[in-house]
Design a protein around this motif. Sequence first.
Motif, PDB file in Angstrom:
ATOM      1  N   ARG A 276       0.854  -1.186   0.000  1.00 51.32           N
ATOM      2  CA  ARG A 276       0.000   0.000   0.000  1.00 51.32           C
ATOM      3  C   ARG A 276       0.895   1.243   0.000  1.00 51.32           C
ATOM      4  NH1 ARG A 276      -3.699  -0.853   5.187  1.00 51.32           N
ATOM      5  NH2 ARG A 276      -1.615  -1.004   6.086  1.00 51.32           N
ATOM      6  N   LEU A 299     -11.976   4.007  -6.730  1.00 53.93           N
ATOM      7  CA  LEU A 299     -11.621   4.335  -8.105  1.00 53.93           C
ATOM      8  C   LEU A 299     -12.558   3.550  -9.012  1.00 53.93           C
ATOM      9  CD1 LEU A 299      -9.832   5.561 -10.310  1.00 53.93           C
ATOM     10  CD2 LEU A 299      -8.236   3.644  -9.972  1.00 53.93           C
ATOM     11  N   ARG A 302     -14.670   0.964  -7.296  1.00 49.11           N
ATOM     12  CA  ARG A 302     -13.977  -0.113  -6.580  1.00 49.11           C
ATOM     13  C   ARG A 302     -13.163   0.482  -5.430  1.00 49.11           C
ATOM     14  NH1 ARG A 302      -8.811  -2.090  -7.356  1.00 49.11           N
ATOM     15  NH2 ARG A 302      -8.649  -0.752  -9.198  1.00 49.11           N
ATOM     16  N   VAL A 304     -10.319   1.197  -3.034  1.00 49.92           N
ATOM     17  CA  VAL A 304      -8.867   1.023  -3.144  1.00 49.92           C
ATOM     18  C   VAL A 304      -8.130   1.461  -1.883  1.00 49.92           C
ATOM     19  CG1 VAL A 304      -8.843   1.221  -5.661  1.00 49.92           C
ATOM     20  CG2 VAL A 304      -8.604   3.297  -4.255  1.00 49.92           C
ATOM     21  N   VAL A 324      -3.755   3.791   0.215  1.00 51.21           N
ATOM     22  CA  VAL A 324      -4.425   3.132  -0.905  1.00 51.21           C
ATOM     23  C   VAL A 324      -3.565   1.969  -1.404  1.00 51.21           C
ATOM     24  CG1 VAL A 324      -5.559   5.275  -1.603  1.00 51.21           C
ATOM     25  CG2 VAL A 324      -3.372   4.652  -2.651  1.00 51.21           C
ATOM     26  N   LYS A 325      -4.159   1.111  -2.210  1.00 55.37           N
ATOM     27  CA  LYS A 325      -3.422   0.007  -2.818  1.00 55.37           C
ATOM     28  C   LYS A 325      -2.299   0.562  -3.695  1.00 55.37           C
ATOM     29  CE  LYS A 325      -7.387  -3.135  -2.855  1.00 55.37           C
ATOM     30  NZ  LYS A 325      -8.332  -3.917  -3.691  1.00 55.37           N
ATOM     31  N   ARG A 326      -1.167  -0.137  -3.684  1.00 58.94           N
ATOM     32  CA  ARG A 326       0.026   0.376  -4.362  1.00 58.94           C
ATOM     33  C   ARG A 326      -0.213   0.685  -5.828  1.00 58.94           C
ATOM     34  NH1 ARG A 326       4.351  -1.636  -7.383  1.00 58.94           N
ATOM     35  NH2 ARG A 326       3.580  -3.784  -7.246  1.00 58.94           N
ATOM     36  N   ASN A 327      -0.890  -0.173  -6.542  1.00 55.75           N
ATOM     37  CA  ASN A 327      -1.039  -0.021  -7.984  1.00 55.75           C
ATOM     38  C   ASN A 327      -2.165   0.919  -8.399  1.00 55.75           C
ATOM     39  OD1 ASN A 327       1.120  -1.649  -8.809  1.00 55.75           O
ATOM     40  ND2 ASN A 327      -0.089  -3.519  -8.495  1.00 55.75           N
ATOM     41  N   THR A 328      -2.788   1.592  -7.442  1.00 55.55           N
ATOM     42  CA  THR A 328      -3.799   2.586  -7.788  1.00 55.55           C
ATOM     43  C   THR A 328      -3.170   3.652  -8.680  1.00 55.55           C
ATOM     44  OG1 THR A 328      -4.935   2.236  -5.679  1.00 55.55           O
ATOM     45  CG2 THR A 328      -5.432   4.269  -6.867  1.00 55.55           C
ATOM     46  N   ASP A 329      -3.791   3.931  -9.812  1.00 55.87           N
ATOM     47  CA  ASP A 329      -3.258   4.903 -10.769  1.00 55.87           C
ATOM     48  C   ASP A 329      -3.068   6.253 -10.092  1.00 55.87           C
ATOM     49  OD1 ASP A 329      -2.663   6.612 -12.850  1.00 55.87           O
ATOM     50  OD2 ASP A 329      -4.487   6.200 -14.007  1.00 55.87           O
ATOM     51  N   LEU A 334      -9.857  10.115  -7.576  1.00 56.33           N
ATOM     52  CA  LEU A 334     -10.530   9.154  -6.714  1.00 56.33           C
ATOM     53  C   LEU A 334     -11.811   9.769  -6.170  1.00 56.33           C
ATOM     54  CD1 LEU A 334      -7.368   7.927  -4.757  1.00 56.33           C
ATOM     55  CD2 LEU A 334      -8.320   7.005  -6.877  1.00 56.33           C
ATOM     56  N   GLN A 347      -5.115  13.140  -6.224  1.00 63.31           N
ATOM     57  CA  GLN A 347      -3.984  12.605  -5.474  1.00 63.31           C
ATOM     58  C   GLN A 347      -2.743  13.490  -5.575  1.00 63.31           C
ATOM     59  OE1 GLN A 347      -3.257   8.218  -6.028  1.00 63.31           O
ATOM     60  NE2 GLN A 347      -4.785   8.498  -7.649  1.00 63.31           N
TER      61      GLN A 347
END
Length: 370
Positions: A276, A299, A302, A304, A324-329, A334, A347
């Motif tokens: 994260r 996002l 979903r 995140v 947030v989850k690491r791979n969130t763009d 958001l 962000q």
Amino acid sequence: MFLTRDGAVAGSGGPDAGVAAHYGNPIAEQRTLAAGKAIVDLSHRGILSVTGADRLGWLDSVTSQALAKLAPGESAEALLLDPTGRIEHVLRVVDDGTTAWLLVEAGEAAGLLAWLESMRFMMRVEVADRAGEFAVVGWFADAADAMGDATGGGLALPVAAPNGIPLTWVDPWGSVTAGGHQYADDGTHPYGDWSWRESLVERAALAGLSGLPAAGTMALEALRIAAWRPRFATEVDERSIPHELDWLRSAVHLAKGCYRGQETVAKVHNLGHPPRRLVMLHLDGSDAVLPPAGAEVALDGRVVGRITSSAIHHEFGPIALAVVKRNTDPQATLTVEAEGVTVAAAQEVIVPVDAGATANVPRMPRLGAR
């Protein structure tokens, strides 16, 4: 004492319940506090003392920070991790040559004291709860006091000095500490304006502070969020590891000896990525709602992540920290649900998507590949 001041409103819940959240004008209090012209009542915080000849070497052996050579009056931040590298306690440490003073969040002192007592073994150390004798008062060094006078700068605080050294903890967030590592982009990091200090004052002397301007914890929280400064009581949950919160920059020494949780710290930093990442969110204020801590961050519908702290900043308006989850763009807008309203959130990257994996390990060719 602070709650008897005109306009004082006590925190109604959360980690700052029991002290003044504000004194009637949180936005004005932010400006006064940031200018180094006000103090914050943090008398609900925990304070432990560690005495004995082995105190610094012992603390060094059980925490993430190199403390064995901490000089009198010098400050440090350290983490206590569990065997899997998750954060259990955050310690703000200042030593006066005789005693190491540990400043912790409200409600954390009893558990930390019990754990430290269990780890004494044959070491020449004694641990005690000192919150009955001393209280924490927070303040910012002003521009004229950029070097950080331990006696309270222009505020002239009656800083406790039971062993001849003023007990003021200087927050190391203003730079990357020796042995640390910063994941955030140095060009955009707001650490340069962060000159936070926490001083110990004898509880009997608190009444004498009635003439000093005061700001509430709401003002402090807004400034902290804008500085991307993580806090144990808000940003940390049962899964948190230091890398996710960019805490390697101030509280972890990557080249010191072994300690509990070090394997995870080294493995994620050198070979992996934190699962994260911490972000600051600029929230749409059109509907005049502020998402609380715990609000879900989404996002495209979903979930995140979650909000960890939020505030109204005197310059930026509504802002928040979120994990947030690491791979969130990182470029995506958001959304956060608050009071039945969907709030858009832009962000500001603190921990990048590619944080970690700093070791340049060459990939071995697959068996049979040409």
